[in-house]
Design a protein around this motif. Sequence first.
Motif, PDB file in Angstrom:
ATOM      1  N   LEU A 252       7.534  15.074  -8.506  1.00  0.00           N
ATOM      2  CA  LEU A 252       6.205  15.226  -7.895  1.00  0.00           C
ATOM      3  C   LEU A 252       5.364  16.255  -8.643  1.00  0.00           C
ATOM      4  O   LEU A 252       4.171  16.043  -8.861  1.00  0.00           O
TER       5      LEU A 252
ATOM      6  N   ASN B 249       0.840  -1.195   0.000  1.00  0.00           N
ATOM      7  CA  ASN B 249       0.000   0.000   0.000  1.00  0.00           C
ATOM      8  C   ASN B 249       0.880   1.252   0.000  1.00  0.00           C
ATOM      9  O   ASN B 249       0.944   1.981   0.981  1.00  0.00           O
ATOM     10  N   TYR B 250       1.600   1.459  -1.101  1.00  0.00           N
ATOM     11  CA  TYR B 250       2.452   2.631  -1.267  1.00  0.00           C
ATOM     12  C   TYR B 250       2.001   3.389  -2.503  1.00  0.00           C
ATOM     13  O   TYR B 250       1.552   2.796  -3.473  1.00  0.00           O
ATOM     14  N   GLU B 251       2.169   4.696  -2.440  1.00  0.00           N
ATOM     15  CA  GLU B 251       1.871   5.492  -3.626  1.00  0.00           C
ATOM     16  C   GLU B 251       2.932   5.257  -4.696  1.00  0.00           C
ATOM     17  O   GLU B 251       2.630   5.223  -5.880  1.00  0.00           O
ATOM     18  N   PHE B 252       4.202   5.084  -4.260  1.00  0.00           N
ATOM     19  CA  PHE B 252       5.302   4.841  -5.190  1.00  0.00           C
ATOM     20  C   PHE B 252       6.157   3.696  -4.685  1.00  0.00           C
ATOM     21  O   PHE B 252       6.451   3.616  -3.497  1.00  0.00           O
TER      22      PHE B 252
ATOM     23  N   THR C 212       3.609   0.791 -13.485  1.00  0.00           N
ATOM     24  CA  THR C 212       2.663   1.633 -14.214  1.00  0.00           C
ATOM     25  C   THR C 212       3.390   2.844 -14.794  1.00  0.00           C
ATOM     26  O   THR C 212       2.861   3.530 -15.659  1.00  0.00           O
TER      27      THR C 212
ATOM     28  N   GLU D   8       1.845  15.261 -10.552  1.00  0.00           N
ATOM     29  CA  GLU D   8       0.638  15.951 -10.112  1.00  0.00           C
ATOM     30  C   GLU D   8      -0.040  16.650 -11.280  1.00  0.00           C
ATOM     31  O   GLU D   8      -1.249  16.768 -11.327  1.00  0.00           O
TER      32      GLU D   8
END
Length: 169
Positions: A163, A31-34, A55, A167
């Motif tokens: 980042l 469960n990590y964003e990256f 991805t 974004e």
Amino acid sequence: MPGGENLIALEVYIRSEGKQGELKKQLAPLNYEFVIVDTPPSLNQLTLESLFAATATLIPLQCEYYSLEGISSLLNTISSLGNRGLSSNKVVGIIRTMVDMRNNLAKSVSDDLEQHFPDLLFNTLIPRNVKLAEAPSHGLSGTKYMPESLGAKAYIALTGEFLRRIEGA
């Protein structure tokens, strides 16, 4: 996931046991964003497994002739995986690393990258830096080992640029 013995062991396991897709399977419950996987600069089994699992791909590239030559193969491989429906991986950007702009070859390769990949190229340059090279022997990242070094500051700037880029995507 830093490159090293554990990733080499994973590659051997995947090849010897016929476990293609194992990296993607192991990363799925995290469960990590990256998750950044440091792969070798070649299209070996571990790199292919990482491309299947990812991805997005960041391409660190030394400003040297053979690195420039190899980028086309990597971009073609990522595109081919997507065209076959095997991956949704997209290239997020190209990072110029170990840069020494006093070197004419580095300048030339950097200029070629700017000309051919303007939308993919990060503005931040990671300089050739002794402190970054020393950090792994101390078991630390460059930003922890010598946070005031030019190399560490460049990686911090790159993180901000990365980042901002994702974004805006």
